[in-house]
Design a protein around this motif. Structure first.
Motif, short mmCIF file in Angstrom:
data_model
loop_
_atom_site.label_atom_id
_atom_site.label_comp_id
_atom_site.label_asym_id
_atom_site.label_seq_id
_atom_site.Cartn_x
_atom_site.Cartn_y
_atom_site.Cartn_z
N ASP A 111 0.88 -1.16 0.00
CA ASP A 111 0.00 0.00 0.00
C ASP A 111 0.93 1.23 0.00
O ASP A 111 2.14 1.10 0.21
CB ASP A 111 -0.88 -0.05 1.26
CG ASP A 111 -1.72 1.18 1.44
OD1 ASP A 111 -2.36 1.61 0.47
OD2 ASP A 111 -1.71 1.74 2.55
N ASN A 139 -5.00 2.98 -3.44
CA ASN A 139 -6.21 3.69 -3.83
C ASN A 139 -5.94 5.14 -4.22
O ASN A 139 -6.85 5.84 -4.64
CB ASN A 139 -7.24 3.66 -2.68
CG ASN A 139 -7.98 2.34 -2.60
OD1 ASN A 139 -8.19 1.67 -3.61
ND2 ASN A 139 -8.37 1.95 -1.40
N LYS A 153 -9.64 -2.35 -4.16
CA LYS A 153 -8.28 -2.85 -3.99
C LYS A 153 -8.20 -4.36 -4.18
O LYS A 153 -7.18 -4.88 -4.62
CB LYS A 153 -7.73 -2.45 -2.63
CG LYS A 153 -6.22 -2.71 -2.50
CD LYS A 153 -5.61 -2.05 -1.30
CE LYS A 153 -5.42 -0.56 -1.52
NZ LYS A 153 -4.70 0.08 -0.41
N ASP A 163 -7.00 -3.28 3.74
CA ASP A 163 -5.86 -3.83 3.00
C ASP A 163 -5.76 -5.34 3.25
O ASP A 163 -5.52 -6.12 2.33
CB ASP A 163 -4.55 -3.17 3.46
CG ASP A 163 -4.44 -1.72 3.04
OD1 ASP A 163 -5.07 -1.34 2.02
OD2 ASP A 163 -3.73 -0.95 3.72
#
Length: 211
Positions: free
Chosen positions: A8, A108, A143, A170
């Motif tokens: 991420d 994102n 995601k 996540d």
């Protein structure tokens, strides 16, 4: 054996909150709106349009288009360049790259500011792939789909990958793709007590050695 480390971005590699939150305040002020909730780190993570809808309390498409345009203008030209990496992240990324791990980003965040921040931090060349919310319009909506697309395009076996992130979302996205999730303790999310988040980027290296 783990060969691919997927990251991420916001809250995991970079502390983007100060610049993003300042932009949200400026955007609402420019449009004469008041925030429907606190402008705090809890806003970091979801896609921009979703966050603006939640923050403004409005769902009118034209207004959200205008708010999004204002945010992008302010953030992409000025604010994103002030984003700082978390302490230890650069050294860890460089070590992982040197040791032969393939690094990638699934975020994102939109692609343009992500790439600008990567360049500003001197991280060009460290990541084999950067998948952002708008990298492939229409191909994925969240995601979970993004990580799936990244695995597909890179011909990466799920068992060979780790996803490193700072929120439970996540973790859910990684699990949906059968990818191991390693949470970090320094980001914007919170984890259940049974979780054992990484306490520092250096610990990522240590855990990989012992994995």
């Amino acid at each position: 054996m783990k060969t691919h480390i997927l990251f991420d971005f916001d809250g995991t590699l970079v502390d983007s909150a100060p610049a993003i939150l300042a932009c949200f305040s400026r955007v609402l002020q420019a449009h004469g709106l008041s925030a429907c909730r606190a402008i705090d780190a809890g806003l970091i993570g979801p896609p921009l349009r979703q966050t603006l809808e939640m923050l403004s309390g409005r769902s009118d498409p034209e207004l959200l288009d205008a708010l999004s345009a204002s945010f992008k203008d302010i953030y992409d030209t000025e604010a994103c360049l002030e984003t700082l990496a978390y302490a230890g992240c650069q050294a860890t990324l460089e070590r992982l790259h040197e040791q032969g791990f393939t690094l990638a980003i699934a975020t994102n965040k939109r692609l343009l500011p992500t790439q600008k921040i990567i360049t500003t931090l001197g991280w060009d060349g460290l990541f084999a792939e950067v998948f952002a919310s708008d990298s492939y319009p229409g191909r994925y909506a969240d995601k979970t789909g993004m990580i799936g697309a990244l695995l597909h395009d890179g011909a990466i076996a799920p068992q060979a990958a780790i996803y490193v992130g700072d929120t439970e979302h996540d973790g859910l996205a990684a699990a949906a793709n059968a990818v191991d999730f390693w949470p970090v303790a320094w980001g914007y999310g919170h984890f259940a007590s049974q979780e054992q988040p990484l306490q520092s980027p250096q610990q990522l290296l240590e855990r990989l050695v012992s994995a």
